[in-house]
Write an enzyme that holds these catalytic residues in place. Structure first.
Site, PDB file in Angstrom:
ATOM      1  N   ASP A  52       0.818  -1.205   0.000  1.00  0.00           N
ATOM      2  CA  ASP A  52       0.000   0.000   0.000  1.00  0.00           C
ATOM      3  C   ASP A  52       0.856   1.261   0.000  1.00  0.00           C
ATOM      4  O   ASP A  52       2.078   1.212   0.164  1.00  0.00           O
ATOM      5  CB  ASP A  52      -0.911   0.017   1.233  1.00  0.00           C
ATOM      6  CG  ASP A  52      -2.009  -1.031   1.153  1.00  0.00           C
ATOM      7  OD1 ASP A  52      -2.355  -1.437   0.030  1.00  0.00           O
ATOM      8  OD2 ASP A  52      -2.509  -1.444   2.210  1.00  0.00           O
ATOM      9  N   TYR A 110       7.314 -10.115   6.742  1.00  0.00           N
ATOM     10  CA  TYR A 110       7.133  -8.676   6.921  1.00  0.00           C
ATOM     11  C   TYR A 110       7.745  -8.253   8.253  1.00  0.00           C
ATOM     12  O   TYR A 110       7.716  -9.004   9.231  1.00  0.00           O
ATOM     13  CB  TYR A 110       5.643  -8.318   6.953  1.00  0.00           C
ATOM     14  CG  TYR A 110       4.953  -8.308   5.620  1.00  0.00           C
ATOM     15  CD1 TYR A 110       4.907  -7.160   4.834  1.00  0.00           C
ATOM     16  CD2 TYR A 110       4.310  -9.449   5.146  1.00  0.00           C
ATOM     17  CE1 TYR A 110       4.251  -7.147   3.619  1.00  0.00           C
ATOM     18  CE2 TYR A 110       3.649  -9.455   3.921  1.00  0.00           C
ATOM     19  CZ  TYR A 110       3.631  -8.296   3.168  1.00  0.00           C
ATOM     20  OH  TYR A 110       2.979  -8.290   1.950  1.00  0.00           O
TER      21      TYR A 110
END
Length: 248
Positions: A52, A110
């Site tokens: 994003d 992540y």
């Protein structure tokens, strides 16, 4: 025709995310523009997944097919000479014909950074989530132990996703304190839309007593988003690594 895999690092601060969109600067578009200059043709670039706006990457992976005389070992140098300052190609490799950055992946890692200095820092504002209140790390570690494993993570997914199967496996969640920063590292077979940011928000809310243990358990059991915590902001999130089978 060669199938080329690249590993990409980028600072997401000034991007509207990875994927091309009608309005807004994206990482995918910048890479495609450079490949068009190098090859003279439009080259489709497949990413391992979207990130994003304002999310960073240290190990995003993409692949593309080109007919070009550029030696594979020089592709990263050639691309970096044309790419903007906030994108860098770290590696380039020729891959088997059936390799696809997204569909060949079997997992991702992540990392998420929380800055815990007493005062906000202009130097890390684009790269970390600033929290200046105490957290109960014992409760947070309890929460990470409950999240590890295979679960239906529907309650930890942002609305707007069209994904039907919301079952995912988290292999590990590590927590490291480095100077004034708290780093969460998540590794799993895949993550839903905003899932890592919601997981972080939930663990933070647990540690701050804004959510209780029962809330986390209900989020897992019912899939109801209201039981999970807030969505942590994007600038603390880093796509660290994409995992592929040894055959690739």
């Amino acid at each position: 025709m060669r199938n080329i895999m690249i590993k990409i690092e980028y600072d997401g601060t000034n991007f509207n995310g990875w994927q091309i969109q009608p309005n807004g600067r994206t990482v995918q578009e910048e890479i495609m523009k450079v490949l068009a200059k190098l090859t003279g043709n439009r080259v489709e670039v497949n990413g391992s997944g979207r990130t994003d706006a304002k999310v960073h990457a240290r190990g995003q992976v993409a692949n593309f097919r080109i007919e070009s005389n550029i030696p594979t070992q020089r592709i990263s140098l050639a691309m970096n000479s044309l790419l903007p300052f906030d994108i860098s190609i770290k590696e380039a490799h020729e891959m088997p014909e059936d390799f696809h950055a997204r569909y060949s992946a079997i997992g991702k890692r992540y990392a998420y950074q929380i800055y815990r200095g007493r005062h906000r820092s202009p130097l890390v504002r684009n790269y970390a989530y600033h929290l200046n209140y105490d957290l109960d790390m014992d409760i947070i570690r309890w929460g990470t132990n409950r999240l590890i494993g295979t679960h239906d993570f529907k309650g930890f997914m942002a609305s707007g996703s069209s994904v039907e199967n919301t079952v995912r496996s988290i292999y590990s969640i590590d927590i490291n304190e480095v100077n004034d920063s708290l780093w969460f590292t998540f590794e799993g077979n895949g993550f839903l839309y905003n899932m890592v940011r919601i997981l972080v928000g939930t663990l933070v809310d647990l540690g701050a007593s804004k959510k209780q243990k029962d809330d986390l358990l209900k989020a897992l059991e019912t899939g109801d988003r209201k039981y999970a915590g807030h969505t942590a902001p994007p600038q603390g999130l880093y796509l660290d690594n994409v995992i592929y089978p040894l055959t690739h």
